[in-house]
Scaffold this motif. Structure first.
Motif, PDB file in Angstrom:
ATOM      1  N   TYR A   8       0.837  -1.206   0.000  1.00  0.00           N
ATOM      2  CA  TYR A   8       0.000   0.000   0.000  1.00  0.00           C
ATOM      3  C   TYR A   8       0.871   1.255   0.000  1.00  0.00           C
ATOM      4  O   TYR A   8       0.654   2.164  -0.793  1.00  0.00           O
ATOM      5  CB  TYR A   8      -0.936  -0.006   1.212  1.00  0.00           C
ATOM      6  CG  TYR A   8      -1.691   1.286   1.384  1.00  0.00           C
ATOM      7  CD1 TYR A   8      -2.734   1.630   0.531  1.00  0.00           C
ATOM      8  CD2 TYR A   8      -1.355   2.186   2.386  1.00  0.00           C
ATOM      9  CE1 TYR A   8      -3.423   2.819   0.673  1.00  0.00           C
ATOM     10  CE2 TYR A   8      -2.024   3.372   2.548  1.00  0.00           C
ATOM     11  CZ  TYR A   8      -3.063   3.688   1.693  1.00  0.00           C
ATOM     12  OH  TYR A   8      -3.736   4.869   1.829  1.00  0.00           O
ATOM     13  N   TYR A   9       1.870   1.292   0.883  1.00  0.00           N
ATOM     14  CA  TYR A   9       2.709   2.491   0.979  1.00  0.00           C
ATOM     15  C   TYR A   9       3.671   2.644  -0.199  1.00  0.00           C
ATOM     16  O   TYR A   9       3.922   3.770  -0.649  1.00  0.00           O
ATOM     17  CB  TYR A   9       3.499   2.492   2.294  1.00  0.00           C
ATOM     18  CG  TYR A   9       2.629   2.818   3.480  1.00  0.00           C
ATOM     19  CD1 TYR A   9       2.063   4.080   3.613  1.00  0.00           C
ATOM     20  CD2 TYR A   9       2.346   1.871   4.452  1.00  0.00           C
ATOM     21  CE1 TYR A   9       1.253   4.387   4.691  1.00  0.00           C
ATOM     22  CE2 TYR A   9       1.536   2.172   5.529  1.00  0.00           C
ATOM     23  CZ  TYR A   9       0.991   3.428   5.637  1.00  0.00           C
ATOM     24  OH  TYR A   9       0.173   3.727   6.701  1.00  0.00           O
ATOM     25  N   ASP A  10       4.208   1.541  -0.716  1.00  0.00           N
ATOM     26  CA  ASP A  10       5.224   1.625  -1.762  1.00  0.00           C
ATOM     27  C   ASP A  10       4.656   1.722  -3.176  1.00  0.00           C
ATOM     28  O   ASP A  10       5.236   2.388  -4.029  1.00  0.00           O
ATOM     29  CB  ASP A  10       6.161   0.421  -1.688  1.00  0.00           C
ATOM     30  CG  ASP A  10       6.912   0.366  -0.368  1.00  0.00           C
ATOM     31  OD1 ASP A  10       7.014   1.409   0.298  1.00  0.00           O
ATOM     32  OD2 ASP A  10       7.382  -0.733   0.005  1.00  0.00           O
ATOM     33  N   ILE A  11       3.541   1.059  -3.442  1.00  0.00           N
ATOM     34  CA  ILE A  11       3.025   0.967  -4.810  1.00  0.00           C
ATOM     35  C   ILE A  11       1.690   1.687  -5.000  1.00  0.00           C
ATOM     36  O   ILE A  11       1.522   2.473  -5.930  1.00  0.00           O
ATOM     37  CB  ILE A  11       2.890  -0.525  -5.220  1.00  0.00           C
ATOM     38  CG1 ILE A  11       4.268  -1.188  -5.200  1.00  0.00           C
ATOM     39  CG2 ILE A  11       2.249  -0.661  -6.585  1.00  0.00           C
ATOM     40  CD1 ILE A  11       4.231  -2.689  -5.321  1.00  0.00           C
ATOM     41  N   VAL A  12       0.741   1.424  -4.099  1.00  0.00           N
ATOM     42  CA  VAL A  12      -0.626   1.930  -4.295  1.00  0.00           C
ATOM     43  C   VAL A  12      -0.713   3.444  -4.131  1.00  0.00           C
ATOM     44  O   VAL A  12      -1.361   4.118  -4.938  1.00  0.00           O
ATOM     45  CB  VAL A  12      -1.613   1.206  -3.348  1.00  0.00           C
ATOM     46  CG1 VAL A  12      -3.010   1.762  -3.490  1.00  0.00           C
ATOM     47  CG2 VAL A  12      -1.602  -0.286  -3.631  1.00  0.00           C
ATOM     48  N   ILE A  13      -0.077   3.989  -3.117  1.00  0.00           N
ATOM     49  CA  ILE A  13      -0.151   5.441  -2.893  1.00  0.00           C
ATOM     50  C   ILE A  13       0.389   6.230  -4.083  1.00  0.00           C
ATOM     51  O   ILE A  13      -0.278   7.159  -4.555  1.00  0.00           O
ATOM     52  CB  ILE A  13       0.557   5.841  -1.569  1.00  0.00           C
ATOM     53  CG1 ILE A  13      -0.315   5.409  -0.386  1.00  0.00           C
ATOM     54  CG2 ILE A  13       0.828   7.335  -1.505  1.00  0.00           C
ATOM     55  CD1 ILE A  13       0.254   5.725   0.971  1.00  0.00           C
ATOM     56  N   PRO A  14       1.579   5.912  -4.647  1.00  0.00           N
ATOM     57  CA  PRO A  14       2.034   6.661  -5.829  1.00  0.00           C
ATOM     58  C   PRO A  14       1.101   6.511  -7.034  1.00  0.00           C
ATOM     59  O   PRO A  14       0.866   7.485  -7.770  1.00  0.00           O
ATOM     60  CB  PRO A  14       3.404   6.058  -6.130  1.00  0.00           C
ATOM     61  CG  PRO A  14       3.872   5.488  -4.847  1.00  0.00           C
ATOM     62  CD  PRO A  14       2.645   5.035  -4.141  1.00  0.00           C
ATOM     63  N   LYS A  15       0.528   5.306  -7.237  1.00  0.00           N
ATOM     64  CA  LYS A  15      -0.405   5.119  -8.355  1.00  0.00           C
ATOM     65  C   LYS A  15      -1.675   5.942  -8.169  1.00  0.00           C
ATOM     66  O   LYS A  15      -2.189   6.527  -9.125  1.00  0.00           O
ATOM     67  CB  LYS A  15      -0.774   3.644  -8.505  1.00  0.00           C
ATOM     68  CG  LYS A  15       0.260   2.821  -9.215  1.00  0.00           C
ATOM     69  CD  LYS A  15      -0.273   1.439  -9.482  1.00  0.00           C
ATOM     70  CE  LYS A  15       0.733   0.618 -10.252  1.00  0.00           C
ATOM     71  NZ  LYS A  15       0.238  -0.729 -10.551  1.00  0.00           N
ATOM     72  N   GLU A  27      -5.541  13.191   1.517  1.00  0.00           N
ATOM     73  CA  GLU A  27      -6.663  12.968   0.610  1.00  0.00           C
ATOM     74  C   GLU A  27      -6.671  11.542   0.054  1.00  0.00           C
ATOM     75  O   GLU A  27      -7.698  11.067  -0.400  1.00  0.00           O
ATOM     76  CB  GLU A  27      -6.595  13.930  -0.581  1.00  0.00           C
ATOM     77  CG  GLU A  27      -6.872  15.375  -0.251  1.00  0.00           C
ATOM     78  CD  GLU A  27      -6.728  16.240  -1.486  1.00  0.00           C
ATOM     79  OE1 GLU A  27      -7.687  16.959  -1.800  1.00  0.00           O
ATOM     80  OE2 GLU A  27      -5.667  16.176  -2.135  1.00  0.00           O
ATOM     81  N   ILE A  28      -5.523  10.901   0.073  1.00  0.00           N
ATOM     82  CA  ILE A  28      -5.403   9.570  -0.512  1.00  0.00           C
ATOM     83  C   ILE A  28      -6.219   8.576   0.316  1.00  0.00           C
ATOM     84  O   ILE A  28      -6.029   8.470   1.532  1.00  0.00           O
ATOM     85  CB  ILE A  28      -3.926   9.140  -0.582  1.00  0.00           C
ATOM     86  CG1 ILE A  28      -3.140  10.125  -1.449  1.00  0.00           C
ATOM     87  CG2 ILE A  28      -3.794   7.722  -1.112  1.00  0.00           C
ATOM     88  CD1 ILE A  28      -1.658   9.939  -1.421  1.00  0.00           C
ATOM     89  N   PRO A  29      -7.128   7.841  -0.316  1.00  0.00           N
ATOM     90  CA  PRO A  29      -7.961   6.893   0.425  1.00  0.00           C
ATOM     91  C   PRO A  29      -7.146   5.755   1.026  1.00  0.00           C
ATOM     92  O   PRO A  29      -6.139   5.329   0.474  1.00  0.00           O
ATOM     93  CB  PRO A  29      -8.916   6.338  -0.637  1.00  0.00           C
ATOM     94  CG  PRO A  29      -8.877   7.304  -1.745  1.00  0.00           C
ATOM     95  CD  PRO A  29      -7.530   7.930  -1.722  1.00  0.00           C
ATOM     96  N   LYS A 171      -8.570  -2.696  -6.063  1.00  0.00           N
ATOM     97  CA  LYS A 171      -8.017  -3.392  -7.228  1.00  0.00           C
ATOM     98  C   LYS A 171      -6.484  -3.398  -7.171  1.00  0.00           C
ATOM     99  O   LYS A 171      -5.847  -4.411  -7.447  1.00  0.00           O
ATOM    100  CB  LYS A 171      -8.514  -2.705  -8.505  1.00  0.00           C
ATOM    101  CG  LYS A 171      -8.092  -3.374  -9.779  1.00  0.00           C
ATOM    102  CD  LYS A 171      -8.901  -4.609 -10.030  1.00  0.00           C
ATOM    103  CE  LYS A 171      -8.567  -5.164 -11.391  1.00  0.00           C
ATOM    104  NZ  LYS A 171      -9.092  -6.491 -11.556  1.00  0.00           N
ATOM    105  N   GLU A 172      -5.891  -2.277  -6.798  1.00  0.00           N
ATOM    106  CA  GLU A 172      -4.434  -2.182  -6.707  1.00  0.00           C
ATOM    107  C   GLU A 172      -3.879  -3.007  -5.544  1.00  0.00           C
ATOM    108  O   GLU A 172      -2.745  -3.464  -5.601  1.00  0.00           O
ATOM    109  CB  GLU A 172      -3.986  -0.721  -6.564  1.00  0.00           C
ATOM    110  CG  GLU A 172      -4.175   0.102  -7.818  1.00  0.00           C
ATOM    111  CD  GLU A 172      -3.421  -0.456  -9.021  1.00  0.00           C
ATOM    112  OE1 GLU A 172      -2.252  -0.863  -8.853  1.00  0.00           O
ATOM    113  OE2 GLU A 172      -3.996  -0.501 -10.110  1.00  0.00           O
TER     114      GLU A 172
END
Length: 181
Positions: A8-15, A27-29, A171-172
């Protein structure tokens, strides 16, 4: 730290930041909590049934479930005030991420005839609901010790404002959603 949390921290947040153009990190869910609930109905009057249900729920979730009781009497349903009716558990933080990882990687693939999660099970606030029809899909439970099949509902509560944001987040993280037709 679980693999899902680091993902979540390494991949999903930047996407998500790139997809939805968030300015502020707050703001990021994110996933706030997971609620599991099961209605036992009138079977909860049987002490052994209730104890078995509590034990199975505790094994699956990793924490003690809370017993829900009737708030008022309803004669048509033969329910009296204070009668036990169901169980629920709320998972947060590390336990939540471990349970989600187990759900995605172990439990969902063990469901018979599984073709993906329904992508329309989001509510208007971006929370996702799914039902498990039998508890035997969880690897912790021994098939020989289960007396009766019980289903339950899992609600994944997110901080997303829209269904699109919540769908993208789940999904991510690896949720196997079925294709939209």
């Amino acid at each position: 730290m679980s693999n899902l949390k680091s993902k979540y921290y390494d991949i999903v947040i930047p996407k998500m930041r790139a997809e939805f153009c968030y300015i502020n990190d707050h703001e990021i869910p994110k996933i706030k909590k997971i609620q599991m609930s099961s209605g036992l109905g009138l079977n909860a009057q049987n002490k052994t049934y209730l104890q078995n249900a509590i034990e199975e729920f505790r094994i699956i979730s990793g924490q003690q479930p809370v017993l829900t009781k009737a708030k008022k009497s309803i004669a048509g349903f033969k329910i009296r005030e204070g009668m036990p009716l169901g169980l629920f558990v709320t998972l947060r933080r590390e336990k939540m991420f471990f349970f989600l990882e187990k759900l995605i990687k172990l439990v969902l693939p063990r469901i018979r005839d599984f073709r993906g999660l329904n992508p329309t099970n989001f509510d208007k606030n971006g929370n996702y609901n799914l039902g498990i029809t039998e508890q035997l899909v969880f690897p912790e439970l021994n098939y020989d010790n289960v007396e009766q099949l019980r289903g339950f509902t899992i609600t994944i509560v997110t901080s997303a404002k829209t269904i699109k944001e919540s769908y993208f987040l789940l999904k991510e993280l690896g949720f196997p959603f079925a294709k939209m037709e």
